[in-house]
Design an enzyme around this catalytic site. Sequence first.
Site, PDB file in Angstrom:
ATOM      1  NE  ARG A  72      -1.664  -1.409  -0.974  1.00 24.48           N
ATOM      2  CZ  ARG A  72      -1.850  -1.453   0.345  1.00 24.48           C
ATOM      3  NH1 ARG A  72      -0.862  -1.136   1.154  1.00 24.48           N
ATOM      4  NH2 ARG A  72      -3.011  -1.821   0.846  1.00 24.48           N
ATOM      5  CE1 TYR A  76       4.408  -2.507  -2.621  1.00 24.02           C
ATOM      6  CE2 TYR A  76       3.233  -4.305  -1.568  1.00 24.02           C
ATOM      7  CZ  TYR A  76       3.499  -2.962  -1.679  1.00 24.02           C
ATOM      8  OH  TYR A  76       2.865  -2.071  -0.855  1.00 24.02           O
ATOM      9  CE1 TYR A  98       7.783   4.144   4.002  1.00 25.23           C
ATOM     10  CE2 TYR A  98       7.983   4.118   1.605  1.00 25.23           C
ATOM     11  CZ  TYR A  98       7.235   3.912   2.747  1.00 25.23           C
ATOM     12  OH  TYR A  98       5.942   3.473   2.644  1.00 25.23           O
ATOM     13  CG  HIS A 100      14.432  -2.259   9.039  1.00 26.01           C
ATOM     14  ND1 HIS A 100      14.438  -3.286   8.112  1.00 26.01           N
ATOM     15  CD2 HIS A 100      15.324  -2.623   9.995  1.00 26.01           C
ATOM     16  CE1 HIS A 100      15.284  -4.224   8.489  1.00 26.01           C
ATOM     17  NE2 HIS A 100      15.838  -3.841   9.629  1.00 26.01           N
ATOM     18  CB  ALA A 213       7.828   8.814  12.377  1.00 23.80           C
ATOM     19  CB  SER A 244      -1.928   6.813  10.828  1.00 22.97           C
ATOM     20  OG  SER A 244      -2.247   8.115  10.414  1.00 22.97           O
TER      21      SER A 244
END
Length: 417
Positions: A72, A76, A98, A100, A213, A244
């Site tokens: 990852r 990035y 997505y 903040h 959420a 989660s």
Amino acid sequence: METSTQTKAGSLTIVGTGIESIGQMTLQALSYIEAAAKVFYCVIDPATEAFILTKNKNCVDLYQYYDNGKSRLNTYTQMSELMVREVRKGLDVVGVFYGHPGVFVNPSHRALAIAKSEGYRARMLPGVSAEDCLFADLCIDPSNPGCLTYEASDFLIRDRPVSIHSHLVLFQVGCVGIADFNFTGFDNNKFGVLVDRLEQEYGAEHPVVHYIAAMMPHQDPVTDKYTVAQLREPEIAKRVGGVSTFYIPPKARKASNLDIIRRLELLPAGQVPDKKARIYPANQWEPDVPEVEPYRPSDQAAIAQLADHAPPEQYQPLATSKAMSDVMTKLALDPKALADYKADHRAFAQSVPDLTPQERAALELGDSWAIRCAMKNMPSSLLDAARESGEEASQNGFPWVIVVGVIGVIGSVMSTE
């Protein structure tokens, strides 16, 4: 007049889309997406992606740079470089992430730092994070009684401290110890290490809220309450995934420091505060919280006073022209207009028709309190007093500080009913 020391063509603005599809994107973020020469985005739902594509046709999906088994961190680095390359070409670039865009997001911070170091204009705009959604959906206030937020793997690796008297929020609990990516999800086989730490700190029977959420407007959030011990059950553990978050409520309330309460003069002489804070509404997730009635005598007395309410003399209602309202909206939502205003306050203000003399003068000055005075039709003497005496003006009635919230902890100390 405000001028910028950065004259290089090209800029980078990082914005967030929130968590719930489309609806949590701010007007400010949307305005920058629409005005950008090029947009790079990494979002988690196709409806938001489709919405972005209707607002700007020159878009690149950064999600394509993930791959199974790929680091990852490498992804990035690539994402940030793609954005900075276009800035170096002199383009006004917007990066869209997505939630903040600066909370648990690596490429946004990297790209901003590189762009700034090379002399380009670069800024991040705030967005709605998963933690913001958690606070709203679980109805908890991070200020009462304080909140610690960690990434789950970092929480374990660096043995981050816990306060059992405060909220604890743990992100990325569904990929503990995992550094790569997989399109099909994570094999969270180190999850037990996290459960061990939680049991060590809180005990096996302490509650943990598994929170996800809502990502679509028709969905409800996941707010499942378990004990720490239940997290060891395979059927429950497998529900914990890549999106989660865990919320662990306080285990106990910290006693008040009586000496500090006296020094702050929060109570009348001789009055002693409760050992436990009594606040309504109580935290529904927290064990052993004292019950408080919603309509205590003090509440009833405050409500009764509503019948005789009249706005105080120092209250100033809005009294602005449509021209001033429109131009302030334009500055908030039109990046080009904002750039023109920042380059030359006076020239911009002179170009706006139908302003009152006080509004035009305030816009030329660019001072937030001058603008407030103009839009509230407040006497200019208040602004003059503030400039002359600074904080002293607030003691003479100038609203130098606006308080929009009351800290419940102080209220709980002052209440003994």
